[in-house]
Design an enzyme around this catalytic site. Structure first.
Site, PDB file in Angstrom:
ATOM      1  N   GLY A 215       0.836  -1.196   0.000  1.00 32.79           N
ATOM      2  CA  GLY A 215       0.000   0.000   0.000  1.00 32.79           C
ATOM      3  C   GLY A 215       0.868   1.243   0.000  1.00 32.79           C
ATOM      4  O   GLY A 215       2.041   1.200  -0.362  1.00 32.79           O
ATOM      5  N   GLU A 237       5.649  -3.103   1.300  1.00 30.96           N
ATOM      6  CA  GLU A 237       5.776  -2.908  -0.149  1.00 30.96           C
ATOM      7  C   GLU A 237       5.002  -1.632  -0.475  1.00 30.96           C
ATOM      8  O   GLU A 237       3.782  -1.649  -0.589  1.00 30.96           O
ATOM      9  CB  GLU A 237       5.179  -4.120  -0.897  1.00 30.96           C
ATOM     10  CG  GLU A 237       5.883  -5.431  -0.603  1.00 30.96           C
ATOM     11  CD  GLU A 237       7.252  -5.517  -1.279  1.00 30.96           C
ATOM     12  OE1 GLU A 237       7.485  -4.782  -2.257  1.00 30.96           O
ATOM     13  OE2 GLU A 237       8.089  -6.312  -0.818  1.00 30.96           O
TER      14      GLU A 237
HETATM   15  P1  NAD Z   1      -3.580   1.953   1.019  1.00 27.38           P
HETATM   16  O1  NAD Z   1      -2.333   2.252   1.734  1.00 27.38           O
HETATM   17  O2  NAD Z   1      -4.671   2.959   1.052  1.00 27.38           O
HETATM   18  O3  NAD Z   1      -4.275   0.589   1.505  1.00 27.38           O
HETATM   19  C1  NAD Z   1      -3.689  -0.673   1.472  1.00 27.38           C
HETATM   20  C2  NAD Z   1      -4.345  -1.578   2.496  1.00 27.38           C
HETATM   21  O4  NAD Z   1      -4.223  -1.023   3.793  1.00 27.38           O
HETATM   22  C3  NAD Z   1      -5.817  -1.866   2.289  1.00 27.38           C
HETATM   23  O5  NAD Z   1      -6.026  -3.263   2.475  1.00 27.38           O
HETATM   24  C4  NAD Z   1      -6.515  -1.072   3.389  1.00 27.38           C
HETATM   25  O6  NAD Z   1      -7.665  -1.705   3.873  1.00 27.38           O
HETATM   26  C5  NAD Z   1      -5.474  -1.025   4.477  1.00 27.38           C
HETATM   27  N1  NAD Z   1      -5.524   0.206   5.270  1.00 27.38           N
HETATM   28  C6  NAD Z   1      -5.739   1.461   4.823  1.00 27.38           C
HETATM   29  N2  NAD Z   1      -5.662   2.349   5.845  1.00 27.38           N
HETATM   30  C7  NAD Z   1      -5.399   1.631   6.965  1.00 27.38           C
HETATM   31  C8  NAD Z   1      -5.207   1.961   8.350  1.00 27.38           C
HETATM   32  N3  NAD Z   1      -5.286   3.217   8.787  1.00 27.38           N
HETATM   33  N4  NAD Z   1      -4.953   0.965   9.205  1.00 27.38           N
HETATM   34  C9  NAD Z   1      -4.877  -0.325   8.791  1.00 27.38           C
HETATM   35  N5  NAD Z   1      -5.054  -0.679   7.496  1.00 27.38           N
HETATM   36  C10 NAD Z   1      -5.310   0.265   6.601  1.00 27.38           C
HETATM   37  O7  NAD Z   1      -3.074   1.651  -0.454  1.00 27.38           O
HETATM   38  P2  NAD Z   1      -3.928   1.543  -1.769  1.00 27.38           P
HETATM   39  O8  NAD Z   1      -4.604   2.836  -2.045  1.00 27.38           O
HETATM   40  O9  NAD Z   1      -4.755   0.305  -1.715  1.00 27.38           O
HETATM   41  O10 NAD Z   1      -2.766   1.321  -2.858  1.00 27.38           O
HETATM   42  C11 NAD Z   1      -2.075   2.378  -3.448  1.00 27.38           C
HETATM   43  C12 NAD Z   1      -0.683   2.521  -2.876  1.00 27.38           C
HETATM   44  O11 NAD Z   1      -0.065   1.250  -2.790  1.00 27.38           O
HETATM   45  C13 NAD Z   1       0.239   3.351  -3.764  1.00 27.38           C
HETATM   46  O12 NAD Z   1       1.071   4.140  -2.957  1.00 27.38           O
HETATM   47  C14 NAD Z   1       1.052   2.305  -4.496  1.00 27.38           C
HETATM   48  O13 NAD Z   1       2.298   2.764  -4.980  1.00 27.38           O
HETATM   49  C15 NAD Z   1       1.208   1.276  -3.437  1.00 27.38           C
HETATM   50  N6  NAD Z   1       1.455  -0.038  -4.022  1.00 27.38           N
HETATM   51  C16 NAD Z   1       2.646  -0.640  -3.805  1.00 27.38           C
HETATM   52  C17 NAD Z   1       2.915  -1.871  -4.392  1.00 27.38           C
HETATM   53  C18 NAD Z   1       4.213  -2.579  -4.187  1.00 27.38           C
HETATM   54  O14 NAD Z   1       4.312  -3.748  -4.551  1.00 27.38           O
HETATM   55  N7  NAD Z   1       5.232  -1.950  -3.613  1.00 27.38           N
HETATM   56  C19 NAD Z   1       1.941  -2.472  -5.191  1.00 27.38           C
HETATM   57  C20 NAD Z   1       0.731  -1.822  -5.368  1.00 27.38           C
HETATM   58  C21 NAD Z   1       0.483  -0.618  -4.778  1.00 27.38           C
END
Ligand code: NAD
Length: 482
Positions: A215, A237
């Site tokens: 995320g 990641e």
């Molecule tokens: P996000 O950080 O919003 O959410 C990811 C996960 O975290 C979700 O399952 C969500 O339910 C959970 N989450 C969100 N807020 C939370 C909190 N406060 N407490 C606990 N859990 C929480 O990310 P997103 O919008 O789903 O994805 C986009 C981001 O992810 C971008 O920054 C992208 O670059 C990154 N990303 C990285 C990779 C990698 O392999 N490095 C791959 C895909 C996406």
């Protein structure tokens, strides 16, 4: 289509933000009950057996190969993906990992023997890879299957019980992952828990033997904070601004095609997409001509604009285009407010402190930064947080060596984009702000294993050098040996 001057709207249209599905148990109870069940299974030793691991991986492979229609349907609902893109983006990518693990996991699990220093004679040493226990995989929405089932491969190959928490922002995929895991895998050892922030926090409160989170860096900090309460180790990641550097002697046709291709994949909602381009002024003009021609050609199959996941993301991206960024919009800039579509937008030379150059874009907007030399490009990347990926387009081998040496990024691809992610022979992960730890292939296996150091020795001879009395003669010998 409306133009980018359309005000950002808060109307609840476009793809709605999802409420987590109502489980039978509450957001607090479900994680606790599930984790307890998985811990009990792990304690029986069932998941440690190589036969069990092989069976789970084989089942995962069968699932990917049999359930393409269900997966494509879910991805179509969540992300407006073309059915064919479901295969290349989520299924084939995960399948590469499963097949690699099936071929190699027995080798990875093997005891690794090492010769030890003379001072420990006659001891022998080895590294025993043991499963960590019950682990948690938290996925993102942009490649909902690949980013949950991909880490699951390493966790299963290493013999763990696993809780998978897909993103609530891709609800159809989340539900499908749950249904398919329950249909194909050992449900006493692998569980999918659906839900949003509250559920994820409740899961983390249970404490795990490892957590792999995919995320944003912002959420990554919250995950790490919540995990610290139970000393759950984390692999993060994350994302960032991955540049593509185009030098004076790059093949401009190929560079334009591969950059636009990488940005169009999933409408730019890809962690390792080309976030922005840094081009040498010497080739700026011909490069831009080729880039714009490619954008026109490659966007023909979506003439109305690129779909984005939901209105919140749409509004965020619209704000980036409409902001006083100081650059010139040389392509796109139009949006479809009703359907949350954004035209592939190219912004030339926005000011360095504009949001579009400061924040990860994660959408179909491509800023172009013009520099005077490769030195300028490397310096530009070095001023920001370390990116997840960096791409170099250059025909000059000295440039390749310089960028590999001087640009710190999770991964580097020369003369292409995204490819490093498709190779289980290479670790995948970020550095600094773009993440910590890695997975894919053997690195996924090791991420979910404890590398236990074991020394085996014998009771004879029992040389009394280390025991009292500590005489000078003994000290002299110890100095020579150690
Ligand atoms: P996000 O950080 O919003 O959410 C990811 C996960 O975290 C979700 O399952 C969500 O339910 C959970 N989450 C969100 N807020 C939370 C909190 N406060 N407490 C606990 N859990 C929480 O990310 P997103 O919008 O789903 O994805 C986009 C981001 O992810 C971008 O920054 C992208 O670059 C990154 N990303 C990285 C990779 C990698 O392999 N490095 C791959 C895909 C996406």
């Amino acid at each position: 289509m409306t133009t980018s001057t359309a005000p950002a709207t808060t109307r609840p249209i476009g793809r709605p933000l999802m409420d987590p599905p109502a489980p039978d148990l509450s957001a607090q109870e479900l994680p606790s009950v599930t984790v307890t069940r998985l811990r009990e299974t792990f304690a029986t030793g069932r998941t440690r057996s190589l036969a069990w691991r092989e069976r789970q991986l084989q089942q995962l492979l069968t699932m990917l190969e049999t359930e393409e229609a269900a997966i494509a349907k879910a991805l179509g609902e969540d992300l407006d993906r073309f059915p064919g893109a479901a295969w290349s983006a989520d299924i084939a990518t995960t399948r590469i990992e499963v097949r690699d693990a099936l071929k190699n996991f027995r080798k990875w699990a093997r005891r690794e023997r090492h010769l030890l220093p003379f001072s420990t004679w006659p001891s022998r040493g080895f590294i025993e890879r043991e499963p960590l226990g019950t682990v948690l995989v938290i996925g993102a929405w942009n490649f909902p299957f690949y980013l949950t089932l991909g880490p699951l491969v390493g966790a299963l190959a290493a013999g763990n019980a696993v809780v998978v928490k897909p993103s609530e922002l891709a609800p159809a995929s989340s539900r499908t992952i749950k249904d398919l895991v329950e249909k194909y895998l050992d449900t006493d050892a692998v569980a999918v828990v659906e839900g949003g922030v509250e559920v994820t926090q409740a899961l983390l409160a249970q404490g795990f033997d490892h957590c792999l989170f995919t995320g944003s860096p912002q959420t990554g900090k919250k995950i790490m904070e919540a995990a610290s309460a139970t000393l759950t180790p984390v692999t993060l990641e994350l994302g960032g601004k991955s540049p593509a550097i185009v030098t004076a002697d790059a093949d401009l046709d190929v560079a334009a095609r591969r950059i636009v291709w990488s940005k169009l994949a999933n409408s730019g909602q890809t962690c390792i997409t080309t976030d922005y381009v840094i081009v040498d002024r010497a080739v700026q003009k011909p490069f831009l001509e080729k880039l714009l021609a490619t954008v026109t050609a490659f966007t023909e199959e979506r003439p109305d604009g690129q779909p984005v996941i939901n209105r919140r993301q749409y509004d965020r991206l619209l704000a980036l285009i409409q902001a006083d960024h100081g650059g010139q919009v040389i392509a796109g800039g139009t949006v479809d407010d009703e359907r949350c579509l954004i035209d592939f937008t190219v912004i030339l030379d926005p000011s360095p402190d504009s949001a579009v150059l400061a924040e990860e874009i994660f959408g179909p907007i491509l800023p172009i930064v013009t520099v005077e030399s490769l030195d300028g490009a490397i310096a530009h990347v070095g001023r920001g947080p370390k990116p997840l990926a960096a791409y170099l387009f250059s025909g000059n081998r000295n440039d390749h060596a310089r960028v590999v040496r001087d640009v710190s990024a999770g991964g580097i691809v020369i003369n292409h984009a995204l490819l490093h992610c498709l190779s289980p022979q290479l670790p995948f992960g970020g550095v600094g702000n773009s993440g910590m730890g890695s997975y894919h292939g053997k690195w996924g296996f090791d991420t979910f294993s404890h590398l236990k150091s074991v020394v085996r020795t014998w009771t004879r001879p029992d040389i009394p050098l280390l025991y009292p009395p500590h005489t000078e003669a003994k000290a002299r010998i110890i100095r020579k040996v150690l």
